[in-house]
Design a protein around this motif. Structure first.
Motif, PDB file in Angstrom:
ATOM      1  N   CYS A 154      14.137  -0.292 -26.161  1.00  0.00           N
ATOM      2  CA  CYS A 154      13.691   1.088 -26.424  1.00  0.00           C
ATOM      3  C   CYS A 154      14.836   2.072 -26.172  1.00  0.00           C
ATOM      4  N   ASN A 155      14.863   3.124 -26.954  1.00  0.00           N
ATOM      5  CA  ASN A 155      15.869   4.166 -26.763  1.00  0.00           C
ATOM      6  C   ASN A 155      15.581   5.001 -25.528  1.00  0.00           C
ATOM      7  N   LYS A 156      14.335   5.387 -25.322  1.00  0.00           N
ATOM      8  CA  LYS A 156      13.912   6.142 -24.141  1.00  0.00           C
ATOM      9  C   LYS A 156      12.708   5.432 -23.523  1.00  0.00           C
ATOM     10  N   ILE A 157      12.644   5.439 -22.198  1.00  0.00           N
ATOM     11  CA  ILE A 157      11.562   4.722 -21.519  1.00  0.00           C
ATOM     12  C   ILE A 157      10.836   5.633 -20.544  1.00  0.00           C
ATOM     13  N   SER A 158       9.553   5.351 -20.384  1.00  0.00           N
ATOM     14  CA  SER A 158       8.701   6.142 -19.516  1.00  0.00           C
ATOM     15  C   SER A 158       7.657   5.254 -18.867  1.00  0.00           C
ATOM     16  N   ALA A 159       7.193   5.679 -17.702  1.00  0.00           N
ATOM     17  CA  ALA A 159       6.079   5.002 -17.035  1.00  0.00           C
ATOM     18  C   ALA A 159       4.893   5.950 -17.014  1.00  0.00           C
ATOM     19  N   MET A 160       3.715   5.405 -17.299  1.00  0.00           N
ATOM     20  CA  MET A 160       2.478   6.181 -17.256  1.00  0.00           C
ATOM     21  C   MET A 160       1.763   5.942 -15.936  1.00  0.00           C
ATOM     22  N   GLN A 161       1.335   6.998 -15.310  1.00  0.00           N
ATOM     23  CA  GLN A 161       0.559   6.920 -14.071  1.00  0.00           C
ATOM     24  C   GLN A 161      -0.639   5.993 -14.240  1.00  0.00           C
ATOM     25  N   GLU A 162      -0.862   5.120 -13.267  1.00  0.00           N
ATOM     26  CA  GLU A 162      -2.036   4.261 -13.249  1.00  0.00           C
ATOM     27  C   GLU A 162      -2.884   4.637 -12.050  1.00  0.00           C
ATOM     28  N   ALA A 163      -4.129   5.059 -12.307  1.00  0.00           N
ATOM     29  CA  ALA A 163      -5.086   5.442 -11.262  1.00  0.00           C
ATOM     30  C   ALA A 163      -4.682   6.767 -10.620  1.00  0.00           C
ATOM     31  N   CYS A 164      -5.400   7.150  -9.556  1.00  0.00           N
ATOM     32  CA  CYS A 164      -5.133   8.430  -8.907  1.00  0.00           C
ATOM     33  C   CYS A 164      -3.777   8.376  -8.205  1.00  0.00           C
ATOM     34  N   LEU A 165      -3.207   9.533  -7.956  1.00  0.00           N
ATOM     35  CA  LEU A 165      -1.798   9.627  -7.595  1.00  0.00           C
ATOM     36  C   LEU A 165      -1.434   8.932  -6.284  1.00  0.00           C
ATOM     37  N   TRP A 166      -2.398   8.753  -5.386  1.00  0.00           N
ATOM     38  CA  TRP A 166      -2.069   8.138  -4.096  1.00  0.00           C
ATOM     39  C   TRP A 166      -2.347   6.644  -4.062  1.00  0.00           C
ATOM     40  N   TYR A 167      -2.891   6.090  -5.136  1.00  0.00           N
ATOM     41  CA  TYR A 167      -3.392   4.719  -5.121  1.00  0.00           C
ATOM     42  C   TYR A 167      -2.296   3.720  -4.752  1.00  0.00           C
ATOM     43  N   TRP A 168      -1.087   3.915  -5.258  1.00  0.00           N
ATOM     44  CA  TRP A 168      -0.001   2.954  -5.063  1.00  0.00           C
ATOM     45  C   TRP A 168       0.436   2.851  -3.611  1.00  0.00           C
ATOM     46  N   GLN A 169       0.098   3.842  -2.775  1.00  0.00           N
ATOM     47  CA  GLN A 169       0.533   3.809  -1.387  1.00  0.00           C
ATOM     48  C   GLN A 169      -0.378   2.966  -0.493  1.00  0.00           C
ATOM     49  N   ASP A 170      -1.355   2.288  -1.089  1.00  0.00           N
ATOM     50  CA  ASP A 170      -2.122   1.276  -0.368  1.00  0.00           C
ATOM     51  C   ASP A 170      -1.498  -0.110  -0.525  1.00  0.00           C
ATOM     52  N   ASP A 171      -0.412  -0.211  -1.300  1.00  0.00           N
ATOM     53  CA  ASP A 171       0.278  -1.477  -1.488  1.00  0.00           C
ATOM     54  C   ASP A 171       1.147  -1.798  -0.268  1.00  0.00           C
ATOM     55  N   THR A 172       1.713  -3.010  -0.258  1.00  0.00           N
ATOM     56  CA  THR A 172       2.651  -3.371   0.790  1.00  0.00           C
ATOM     57  C   THR A 172       3.907  -2.499   0.683  1.00  0.00           C
ATOM     58  N   ILE A 173       4.685  -2.452   1.742  1.00  0.00           N
ATOM     59  CA  ILE A 173       5.923  -1.675   1.730  1.00  0.00           C
ATOM     60  C   ILE A 173       6.848  -2.178   0.625  1.00  0.00           C
ATOM     61  N   GLU A 174       6.930  -3.485   0.467  1.00  0.00           N
ATOM     62  CA  GLU A 174       7.778  -4.049  -0.577  1.00  0.00           C
ATOM     63  C   GLU A 174       7.368  -3.515  -1.949  1.00  0.00           C
ATOM     64  N   GLU A 175       6.057  -3.489  -2.202  1.00  0.00           N
ATOM     65  CA  GLU A 175       5.579  -3.029  -3.503  1.00  0.00           C
ATOM     66  C   GLU A 175       5.771  -1.530  -3.681  1.00  0.00           C
ATOM     67  N   GLN A 176       5.584  -0.765  -2.617  1.00  0.00           N
ATOM     68  CA  GLN A 176       5.791   0.674  -2.714  1.00  0.00           C
ATOM     69  C   GLN A 176       7.238   1.000  -3.063  1.00  0.00           C
ATOM     70  N   VAL A 177       8.173   0.332  -2.416  1.00  0.00           N
ATOM     71  CA  VAL A 177       9.593   0.561  -2.707  1.00  0.00           C
ATOM     72  C   VAL A 177       9.910   0.132  -4.134  1.00  0.00           C
ATOM     73  N   TRP A 178       9.376  -1.025  -4.546  1.00  0.00           N
ATOM     74  CA  TRP A 178       9.605  -1.517  -5.905  1.00  0.00           C
ATOM     75  C   TRP A 178       9.071  -0.530  -6.937  1.00  0.00           C
TER      76      TRP A 178
END
Length: 328
Positions: free
Chosen positions: A93-117
């Motif tokens: 792709c020439n330009k790339i983007s990520a789309m938010q999945e779920a509510c904005l704080w949801y990803w911070q329930d993941d492990t530290i490794e996943e949050q950093v990733w």
């Protein structure tokens, strides 16, 4: 491509299908509606390495919630975190983007490794897509990346509505914190005790002792069933795609909910309340029951707002402008 411009778009998700989404598909929910309306190609994330170089102008990835194990049965359960997502997206792709999945704080329930990733993945994008205005401020502050709304859209082809209103109130989710189902039930009780909810993945045991439930339905059947109700109620802390308020507007029923959700605030302005203000939400539901002029005015208002801001042609026009900003 549906935007009157020869822009090639790919969307990458955990879904297992490849290619276009036909307009007559019976189950065009949020992400599939984006694929369809943008005339994009869909690729499962696990097949990124199979896509030829320089295939698309724009690539959008929706990172799945389940990240610890791979998404495809043939992958041998390789961790998603080890898969070269960004490298492959840049290659094709020439330009790339990520789309938010779920509510904005949801990803911070993941492990530290996943949050950093996840954070590092966002930082590799050219820009980000989010659900709501409130999300723009959050993700821009978090990453300093440009943020654009990718609002929900309905593919109307083939959808049928009921010609009668024979049920009371539909609430937007089950009795768990992210959907605030108990809150919704209490607010809905100001209108009737004929309260229903969809059956979702987090449905609790014994919910049926408090309210009624629709079975899990494919998209087109859900829209038909929703059109049988007089009112929608969804004061939820799950500020995300806003499909429920949008669906209520499309079928022509009022919806009471929090103004932090764009579809609620824009499509039901007279029925939107500050976050957690259940007192005002209850008073509005009571007014809808007792004041039929107000009820009918809210129906007319939401129908007007849907045509003005959320019809598919409005979505395409808006998205055309977004892509033009980043195409060079």
């Amino acid at each position: 491509m549906g935007l009157d411009e020869p822009v090639k778009i790919a969307i990458f998700t955990e879904g297992g299908y490849r290619g276009k989404v036909p307009r007559n598909h019976p189950n065009i929910r949020t992400d599939m509606a984006w694929v369809c309306a943008l005339d994009a190609d869909h690729h499962p994330i696990g097949t990124l390495h199979q896509v030829p170089d320089n295939s698309y102008d724009f690539g959008i990835i929706i990172v799945p919630k389940r990240r610890r194990k791979w998404l495809q049965p043939s992958s041998g359960n390789e961790q998603l975190l080890k898969y070269p997502i960004v490298e492959n997206m840049r290659r094709i792709c020439n330009k790339i983007s990520a789309m938010q999945e779920a509510c904005l704080w949801y990803w911070q329930d993941d492990t530290i490794e996943e949050q950093v990733w996840y954070y590092n993945l966002l930082m590799e994008m050219d820009f980000l897509f989010v659900h709501n205005e409130i999300d723009k401020h959050y993700f821009n502050g978090l990453t300093k990346k440009p943020c654009e709304r990718l609002q929900s859209v309905i593919i109307e082809d083939g959808l049928k509505l009921s010609d009668k209103k024979d049920r009371g109130v539909m609430i937007g989710g089950n009795f768990v914190s992210i959907y605030s189902g108990f809150d919704s039930m209490v607010v809905a009780n100001e209108y009737t005790d004929d309260i229903w909810a969809p059956s979702m993945g987090r449905k609790q045991d014994r919910e049926d002792e408090l309210i009624k439930h629709l079975p899990y339905l494919e998209w087109s059947k859900w829209i038909y069933e929703l059109s049988r109700f007089e009112l929608g109620v969804f004061p939820t802390q799950n500020v995300a795609a806003g499909q429920f308020a949008l669906n209520c507007s499309f079928v022509g029923i009022p919806c009471v909910g929090y103004e932090s959700v764009d579809t609620q605030r824009v499509l039901h302005p007279s029925l939107s309340v500050p976050h957690y203000n259940l007192d005002k939400a209850r008073s509005l539901v009571k007014k809808l029951k007792e004041d039929k002029v107000f009820y009918n005015d809210c129906i007319a208002e939401t129908k007007e707002m849907y045509i003005k801001y959320y019809k598919e042609d409005k979505f395409k026009s808006y998205m055309k402008g977004v892509f033009e900003k980043y195409e060079k």
